[in-house]
Design a protein around this motif. Structure first.
Motif, short mmCIF file in Angstrom:
data_model
loop_
_atom_site.label_atom_id
_atom_site.label_comp_id
_atom_site.label_asym_id
_atom_site.label_seq_id
_atom_site.Cartn_x
_atom_site.Cartn_y
_atom_site.Cartn_z
N SER A 98 -118.70 35.18 26.20
CA SER A 98 -119.48 35.39 27.41
C SER A 98 -120.96 35.40 27.03
N VAL A 99 -121.62 34.27 27.23
CA VAL A 99 -123.01 34.15 26.80
C VAL A 99 -123.88 33.54 27.90
N PHE A 100 -125.15 33.89 27.88
CA PHE A 100 -126.14 33.29 28.76
C PHE A 100 -126.86 32.23 27.93
N THR A 108 -133.22 11.52 32.81
CA THR A 108 -132.95 10.24 33.46
C THR A 108 -134.26 9.48 33.51
N PRO A 109 -134.37 8.37 32.76
CA PRO A 109 -135.64 7.63 32.75
C PRO A 109 -135.88 6.89 34.07
N GLY A 110 -137.10 6.53 34.31
CA GLY A 110 -137.48 5.78 35.51
C GLY A 110 -138.97 5.90 35.71
N PRO A 111 -139.51 5.31 36.81
CA PRO A 111 -140.94 5.42 37.08
C PRO A 111 -141.39 6.88 37.07
N ASN A 112 -140.61 7.71 37.67
CA ASN A 112 -140.78 9.16 37.57
C ASN A 112 -139.45 9.67 37.02
N GLY A 113 -139.45 10.06 35.75
CA GLY A 113 -138.22 10.52 35.12
C GLY A 113 -137.74 11.83 35.72
N THR A 114 -136.46 12.10 35.52
CA THR A 114 -135.89 13.34 36.03
C THR A 114 -135.31 14.16 34.89
N LEU A 115 -135.75 15.38 34.83
CA LEU A 115 -135.23 16.34 33.86
C LEU A 115 -134.21 17.21 34.58
N THR A 116 -133.06 17.45 33.93
CA THR A 116 -132.04 18.33 34.49
C THR A 116 -131.67 19.39 33.47
N LEU A 117 -131.72 20.65 33.90
CA LEU A 117 -131.28 21.78 33.07
C LEU A 117 -130.05 22.38 33.71
N GLU A 118 -129.05 22.70 32.89
CA GLU A 118 -127.86 23.41 33.37
C GLU A 118 -127.67 24.64 32.49
N TRP A 119 -127.40 25.79 33.11
CA TRP A 119 -127.18 27.02 32.34
C TRP A 119 -126.05 27.83 32.96
N SER A 120 -125.46 28.66 32.11
CA SER A 120 -124.40 29.55 32.59
C SER A 120 -125.02 30.60 33.50
N PRO A 151 -122.61 30.52 40.24
CA PRO A 151 -121.66 30.56 39.13
C PRO A 151 -120.59 29.48 39.25
N PRO A 152 -120.13 28.99 38.13
CA PRO A 152 -120.43 29.43 36.77
C PRO A 152 -121.64 28.75 36.15
N VAL A 153 -122.21 27.72 36.84
CA VAL A 153 -123.33 26.98 36.26
C VAL A 153 -124.42 26.76 37.31
N ASN A 154 -125.67 26.96 36.92
CA ASN A 154 -126.81 26.61 37.75
C ASN A 154 -127.41 25.33 37.24
N VAL A 155 -128.02 24.57 38.18
CA VAL A 155 -128.67 23.31 37.83
C VAL A 155 -130.09 23.31 38.40
N TYR A 156 -131.04 22.90 37.58
CA TYR A 156 -132.42 22.75 38.00
C TYR A 156 -132.85 21.33 37.67
N THR A 157 -133.49 20.67 38.64
CA THR A 157 -133.95 19.30 38.44
C THR A 157 -135.44 19.24 38.72
N GLU A 158 -136.15 18.50 37.86
CA GLU A 158 -137.60 18.36 38.01
C GLU A 158 -137.99 16.91 37.76
N THR A 159 -138.85 16.39 38.61
CA THR A 159 -139.39 15.05 38.42
C THR A 159 -140.58 15.14 37.49
N VAL A 160 -140.60 14.27 36.49
CA VAL A 160 -141.67 14.29 35.49
C VAL A 160 -142.42 12.96 35.54
N ALA A 161 -143.71 13.03 35.78
CA ALA A 161 -144.54 11.83 35.90
C ALA A 161 -144.67 11.13 34.54
N PRO A 162 -144.80 9.80 34.57
CA PRO A 162 -145.00 9.06 33.32
C PRO A 162 -146.24 9.57 32.59
#
Length: 175
Positions: A98-100, A108-120, A151-162
């Motif tokens: 049982s860990v955090f 995900t690459p592209g004109p504006n890339g997408t970063l995705t974080l998933e955590w417990s 729960p059990p997983v959260n997802v955060y997505t952020e667009t990152v400029a080139p």
């Protein structure tokens, strides 16, 4: 009523109808005033002169009676996160499974890339995602806060400029 104290400072109460005097005797035999009498601390191996024998921020009484954690080890399940941090995160300090943690980080690459974080995640908690552009040691600034647990997983997505600077991310449990 009479109270018997043995060599380990354990207390035996002969008349349970009168707890007032027994409580004052028990308090007098609790040198560190942590709620655990000295004789019980001696039997448990804890220090009757310190309210928190392992120095992890949880008192011996809470470890022994409330959480069932080891008052002599700051990280009872040896998973790398101290008992009080596990309790704050909502994970089980008695289970190394049982860990955090951040489970996955994707790009995900592209004109504006997408970063995705998933955590417990754990029900009832809220999280903050923080970013540092100067290195793993920070400083970190919040990029999203008040994220409700899913729960059990959260997802955060952020667009990152080139051309954006390399970044480091972490997730914190809000208090």
């Amino acid at each position: 009523m009479h109270v018997t104290v043995d060599v380990d400072l354990a207390v035996a109460e002969a008349d349970e109808d009168n707890n007032t005097r027994a409580v004052s005797v028990l308090t007098a035999l609790d040198s560190d005033r942590d709620g655990v009498v000295d004789g019980e601390e001696t039997r448990a191996g804890t220090d009757p002169r310190q309210a928190d024998s392992d120095g992890d921020g949880l008192g011996d009484a809470d470890e022994l009676r409330t959480h069932g954690t080891d008052p002599l080890r700051p990280d009872t399940d040896e998973d790398g996160l101290s008992d009080p941090h596990e309790l704050a995160a909502g994970t089980d300090p008695l289970s190394g499974a049982s860990v955090f943690e951040i489970l996955r980080m994707g790009w995900t690459p592209g004109p504006n890339g997408t970063l995705t974080l998933e955590w417990s995640s754990v029900a009832g908690k809220r999280y903050t995602v923080e970013r540092s552009v100067t290195g793993v040691n920070g400083p970190y600034v919040p990029v999203a806060s008040g994220i409700v647990a899913t729960p059990p997983v959260n997802v955060y997505t952020e667009t990152v400029a080139p051309g954006s600077a390399s970044s480091f991310y972490r997730v914190r449990v809000e208090s």
